[in-house]
Design an enzyme around this catalytic site. Structure first.
Site, PDB file in Angstrom:
ATOM      1  N   ASP A 126       0.870  -1.179   0.000  1.00  0.00           N
ATOM      2  CA  ASP A 126       0.000   0.000   0.000  1.00  0.00           C
ATOM      3  C   ASP A 126       0.902   1.223   0.000  1.00  0.00           C
ATOM      4  O   ASP A 126       1.979   1.211   0.609  1.00  0.00           O
ATOM      5  CB  ASP A 126      -0.901   0.005   1.235  1.00  0.00           C
ATOM      6  CG  ASP A 126      -1.962  -1.079   1.197  1.00  0.00           C
ATOM      7  OD1 ASP A 126      -2.452  -1.381   0.093  1.00  0.00           O
ATOM      8  OD2 ASP A 126      -2.308  -1.599   2.266  1.00  0.00           O
ATOM      9  N   ASP A 144      -6.911  -1.252  -4.842  1.00  0.00           N
ATOM     10  CA  ASP A 144      -8.017  -0.768  -4.012  1.00  0.00           C
ATOM     11  C   ASP A 144      -8.844   0.272  -4.766  1.00  0.00           C
ATOM     12  O   ASP A 144     -10.068   0.292  -4.665  1.00  0.00           O
ATOM     13  CB  ASP A 144      -7.487  -0.158  -2.706  1.00  0.00           C
ATOM     14  CG  ASP A 144      -6.704  -1.146  -1.864  1.00  0.00           C
ATOM     15  OD1 ASP A 144      -6.987  -2.361  -1.954  1.00  0.00           O
ATOM     16  OD2 ASP A 144      -5.808  -0.708  -1.120  1.00  0.00           O
TER      17      ASP A 144
END
Length: 172
Positions: A126, A144
């Site tokens: 991330d 995402d």
């Protein structure tokens, strides 16, 4: 002629999924190679920050403390089953709207991108944080973003299709 259209439809669906996976994996590779762990790069002051965190769980690091076998079942095997089911659904059923298929391609592509990381790297990379005042995100990645865009498309399509069927019933 119908067989050619079906082949083109399948090719387009698979191409959109691969495009989502490709964008996700290219961005994660660049981040892994250029940003040190927990380094923060302010792109637009405090509003958009690049950083790198390896998440061994799911969203919000949920499940990162699970036993290894349970983690494999919940974060790898179950997602594979769901993604195969969704892919099969949009490849076989032809009565979905183009918008619904587009939404599902984004969800499947993003899901595969994160799943690939979990299987190959043992964690998901991330690297983006947004803070727009009233809207502040947790750390996320391009997979995402794909999943959220796909979900948003499907929700909007569902709302408008229910509204239009409601109005058809009212007018009859």
């Amino acid at each position: 002629m119908k067989k050619i259209n079906r082949k083109i439809r399948i090719l387009l669906i698979l191409s959109l999924i691969m495009l989502n996976i490709g964008c996700d994996q290219i961005s994660k590779t660049m981040v892994r190679q250029t940003i040190a762990p927990d380094q923060k790069i302010e792109v637009f002051k405090d509003n958009f920050i690049l950083t790198k965190v390896e998440n061994s769980g799911a969203a919000y690091s949920l499940g990162s403390d699970l036993a290894p076998l349970l983690k494999i079942i919940l974060l790898q095997i179950l997602p594979v089953i769901v993604l195969i089911f969704l892919l099969r659904l949009i490849l076989i059923k032809t009565n979905y709207s183009k918008e619904t298929i587009l939404g599902f391609t984004f969800i499947i592509g993003g899901g595969i991108g994160n799943l690939y990381d979990r299987i190959i790297h043992g964690s998901v990379t991330d690297f983006m944080i947004m803070d727009l005042g009233i809207i502040k995100t947790e750390i996320f990645n391009m997979a995402d973003v794909s999943i959220m865009i796909g979900s948003f498309i499907i929700i909007i399509v569902s709302i408008f299709s229910k509204q239009s069927s409601f109005f058809k019933e009212v007018n009859n």
